[in-house]
Write a protein that holds these residues in place. Sequence first.
Motif, mmCIF file in Angstrom:
data_model
loop_
_atom_site.group_PDB
_atom_site.id
_atom_site.type_symbol
_atom_site.label_atom_id
_atom_site.label_comp_id
_atom_site.label_asym_id
_atom_site.label_seq_id
_atom_site.Cartn_x
_atom_site.Cartn_y
_atom_site.Cartn_z
ATOM 1 N N ALA A 163 0.819 -1.215 0.000
ATOM 2 C CA ALA A 163 0.000 0.000 0.000
ATOM 3 C C ALA A 163 0.848 1.259 0.000
ATOM 4 C CB ALA A 163 -0.937 -0.009 1.199
ATOM 5 N N GLU A 164 2.102 1.138 0.391
ATOM 6 C CA GLU A 164 2.997 2.296 0.501
ATOM 7 C C GLU A 164 3.997 2.398 -0.642
ATOM 8 O OE1 GLU A 164 3.177 2.375 5.425
ATOM 9 O OE2 GLU A 164 4.845 1.557 4.259
ATOM 10 N N CYS A 165 4.072 1.391 -1.495
ATOM 11 C CA CYS A 165 5.159 1.383 -2.484
ATOM 12 C C CYS A 165 4.862 2.273 -3.682
ATOM 13 C CB CYS A 165 5.460 -0.045 -2.936
ATOM 14 S SG CYS A 165 4.277 -0.779 -4.084
ATOM 15 N N GLU A 166 5.926 2.740 -4.287
ATOM 16 C CA GLU A 166 5.823 3.488 -5.538
ATOM 17 C C GLU A 166 6.310 2.663 -6.724
ATOM 18 O OE1 GLU A 166 7.250 7.481 -5.508
ATOM 19 O OE2 GLU A 166 6.550 7.861 -3.461
ATOM 20 N N LEU A 167 7.004 1.566 -6.415
ATOM 21 C CA LEU A 167 7.468 0.659 -7.461
ATOM 22 C C LEU A 167 7.371 -0.755 -6.918
ATOM 23 C CD1 LEU A 167 10.630 1.116 -9.666
ATOM 24 C CD2 LEU A 167 10.044 -1.103 -8.721
ATOM 25 N N PHE A 168 6.790 -1.649 -7.721
ATOM 26 C CA PHE A 168 6.693 -3.058 -7.366
ATOM 27 C C PHE A 168 7.309 -3.883 -8.479
ATOM 28 C CE2 PHE A 168 4.432 -7.118 -7.968
ATOM 29 C CZ PHE A 168 4.744 -7.735 -6.766
ATOM 30 N N ALA A 169 8.146 -4.853 -8.106
ATOM 31 C CA ALA A 169 8.758 -5.743 -9.096
ATOM 32 C C ALA A 169 8.564 -7.187 -8.670
ATOM 33 C CB ALA A 169 10.241 -5.435 -9.247
ATOM 34 N N ALA A 180 0.472 -14.446 -3.595
ATOM 35 C CA ALA A 180 1.567 -13.666 -4.174
ATOM 36 C C ALA A 180 1.266 -13.197 -5.594
ATOM 37 C CB ALA A 180 2.864 -14.479 -4.147
ATOM 38 N N ALA A 181 0.568 -14.019 -6.359
ATOM 39 C CA ALA A 181 0.276 -13.656 -7.749
ATOM 40 C C ALA A 181 -0.582 -12.400 -7.855
ATOM 41 C CB ALA A 181 -0.406 -14.827 -8.456
ATOM 42 N N ALA A 182 -1.283 -12.055 -6.784
ATOM 43 C CA ALA A 182 -2.148 -10.871 -6.798
ATOM 44 C C ALA A 182 -1.464 -9.621 -6.263
ATOM 45 C CB ALA A 182 -3.415 -11.145 -5.987
ATOM 46 N N PHE A 183 -0.204 -9.734 -5.848
ATOM 47 C CA PHE A 183 0.478 -8.558 -5.288
ATOM 48 C C PHE A 183 0.570 -7.427 -6.309
ATOM 49 C CE2 PHE A 183 3.156 -11.021 -1.915
ATOM 50 C CZ PHE A 183 1.999 -11.284 -1.210
ATOM 51 N N VAL A 184 0.746 -7.766 -7.585
ATOM 52 C CA VAL A 184 0.851 -6.725 -8.601
ATOM 53 C C VAL A 184 -0.435 -5.894 -8.646
ATOM 54 C CG1 VAL A 184 0.089 -8.294 -10.456
ATOM 55 C CG2 VAL A 184 1.366 -6.220 -11.020
ATOM 56 N N HIS A 185 -1.577 -6.508 -8.431
ATOM 57 C CA HIS A 185 -2.843 -5.770 -8.458
ATOM 58 C C HIS A 185 -2.958 -4.852 -7.241
ATOM 59 C CE1 HIS A 185 -4.214 -8.050 -11.898
ATOM 60 N NE2 HIS A 185 -3.903 -9.165 -11.278
ATOM 61 N N GLU A 186 -2.430 -5.287 -6.100
ATOM 62 C CA GLU A 186 -2.397 -4.427 -4.918
ATOM 63 C C GLU A 186 -1.548 -3.189 -5.193
ATOM 64 O OE1 GLU A 186 -3.966 -4.929 -1.950
ATOM 65 O OE2 GLU A 186 -4.891 -6.795 -2.655
ATOM 66 N N ALA A 187 -0.405 -3.395 -5.852
ATOM 67 C CA ALA A 187 0.481 -2.273 -6.161
ATOM 68 C C ALA A 187 -0.149 -1.329 -7.185
ATOM 69 C CB ALA A 187 1.829 -2.802 -6.675
ATOM 70 N N LEU A 188 -0.782 -1.893 -8.196
ATOM 71 C CA LEU A 188 -1.438 -1.057 -9.204
ATOM 72 C C LEU A 188 -2.545 -0.215 -8.595
ATOM 73 C CD1 LEU A 188 -1.673 -3.600 -12.158
ATOM 74 C CD2 LEU A 188 -0.318 -1.495 -12.132
ATOM 75 N N ALA A 189 -3.209 -0.752 -7.587
ATOM 76 C CA ALA A 189 -4.336 -0.053 -6.965
ATOM 77 C C ALA A 189 -3.908 1.231 -6.269
ATOM 78 C CB ALA A 189 -5.048 -0.963 -5.967
ATOM 79 N N VAL A 190 -2.628 1.319 -5.888
ATOM 80 C CA VAL A 190 -2.131 2.537 -5.236
ATOM 81 C C VAL A 190 -1.286 3.373 -6.195
ATOM 82 C CG1 VAL A 190 -2.240 1.541 -2.934
ATOM 83 C CG2 VAL A 190 -0.113 1.352 -4.246
ATOM 84 N N GLY A 191 -1.329 3.025 -7.477
ATOM 85 C CA GLY A 191 -0.632 3.814 -8.485
ATOM 86 C C GLY A 191 0.844 3.531 -8.627
ATOM 87 N N ALA A 192 1.321 2.398 -8.103
ATOM 88 C CA ALA A 192 2.740 2.069 -8.214
ATOM 89 C C ALA A 192 3.090 1.645 -9.636
ATOM 90 C CB ALA A 192 3.098 0.952 -7.241
ATOM 91 N N GLN A 193 4.329 1.901 -10.011
ATOM 92 C CA GLN A 193 4.859 1.385 -11.270
ATOM 93 C C GLN A 193 5.195 -0.084 -11.063
ATOM 94 O OE1 GLN A 193 8.376 3.382 -12.616
ATOM 95 N NE2 GLN A 193 8.197 2.658 -14.712
ATOM 96 N N THR A 194 4.949 -0.936 -12.064
ATOM 97 C CA THR A 194 5.139 -2.375 -11.876
ATOM 98 C C THR A 194 6.037 -2.963 -12.958
ATOM 99 O OG1 THR A 194 3.092 -2.848 -13.106
ATOM 100 C CG2 THR A 194 2.926 -2.657 -10.699
ATOM 101 N N PHE A 195 6.939 -3.855 -12.510
ATOM 102 C CA PHE A 195 7.892 -4.521 -13.402
ATOM 103 C C PHE A 195 7.812 -6.028 -13.203
ATOM 104 C CE2 PHE A 195 9.757 -0.348 -13.073
ATOM 105 C CZ PHE A 195 10.435 -0.124 -14.269
ATOM 106 N N GLU A 196 7.904 -6.753 -14.294
ATOM 107 C CA GLU A 196 8.131 -8.201 -14.207
ATOM 108 C C GLU A 196 9.467 -8.518 -14.857
ATOM 109 O OE1 GLU A 196 5.156 -11.365 -14.750
ATOM 110 O OE2 GLU A 196 6.379 -12.076 -16.437
ATOM 111 N N LEU A 197 10.321 -9.226 -14.119
ATOM 112 C CA LEU A 197 11.584 -9.728 -14.646
ATOM 113 C C LEU A 197 11.535 -11.240 -14.522
ATOM 114 C CD1 LEU A 197 12.186 -6.895 -12.923
ATOM 115 C CD2 LEU A 197 14.481 -7.320 -13.796
ATOM 116 N N ASN A 198 11.660 -11.929 -15.650
ATOM 117 C CA ASN A 198 11.406 -13.361 -15.640
ATOM 118 C C ASN A 198 12.103 -14.026 -16.814
ATOM 119 O OD1 ASN A 198 10.173 -15.497 -14.295
ATOM 120 N ND2 ASN A 198 8.125 -14.592 -14.440
ATOM 121 N N LEU A 199 12.287 -15.333 -16.688
ATOM 122 C CA LEU A 199 12.840 -16.076 -17.814
ATOM 123 C C LEU A 199 11.822 -16.148 -18.946
ATOM 124 C CD1 LEU A 199 15.380 -17.656 -18.671
ATOM 125 C CD2 LEU A 199 14.301 -19.721 -17.764
#
Length: 231
Positions: A163-169, A180-199
């Motif tokens: 709820a406090e983050c400005e960037l979520f990866a 855990a798979a829904a954490f990105v939606h929690e971050a988006l809900a507070v306007g955070a920028q989101t990154f996925e780094l993956n194979l």
Amino acid sequence: MGKIVILTGAGISAESGLGTFRDEGGLWSQHRIEDVATPEGFARNPELVQGFYNTRRTHAAKASPNAAHMALALLQREWPDEVVIVTQNVDGLHEAGGAEDVLHMHGTLAGALCSACRHRWQAPEEMRVGQPCPACQEPTARPDVVWFGEMPYFMDQIYVHLAECELFAAIGTSGQVYPAAAFVHEALAVGAQTFELNLEPSDVVSAFDETRFGPATETVPRWVSDLMGTR
């Protein structure tokens, strides 16, 4: 600059020699999840489960942190705001790479847990069936890992951080395991920028603002370097 929350999964430790659920021929492929990663499986065959985690504990103890672990530790040290690392991994490679205060939402191989009184202690290299709890003496010791059907650890803290983050990866995660798979939606809900780094793309890749694909030892250090250049 803003607070950063980073979720890591098995993919960040794969290049350190620790297999993921999906690896062919790996330790997980030799067992059904229902048999070795559920409370019911432990109740049915505790010897099988203890042996499985003894082997995992031995493998993890021999592994070394890789460039991705060390890059995140560097980011945590150098970033002007808070960097919170949440991991689904039960190895200790983030700490071995220099990270601090890692939130192990699925527990750790290095820990033992009493099923009776919930006391925790340092696990021996080899845990035995019926091993007594040092606090209550009940023969109910088990690995301190979160099995399917159990509540992950630190969830209240994690949701506050999100709820406090400005960037979520999310790094090295499949996007198949909740919550855990829904954490990105929690971050988006507070306007955070989101990154996925993956194979390869996760099951929730469409939720991320930006993506980078490739081995974690390449993508993560490069991403951290780019972030540090924006300070």
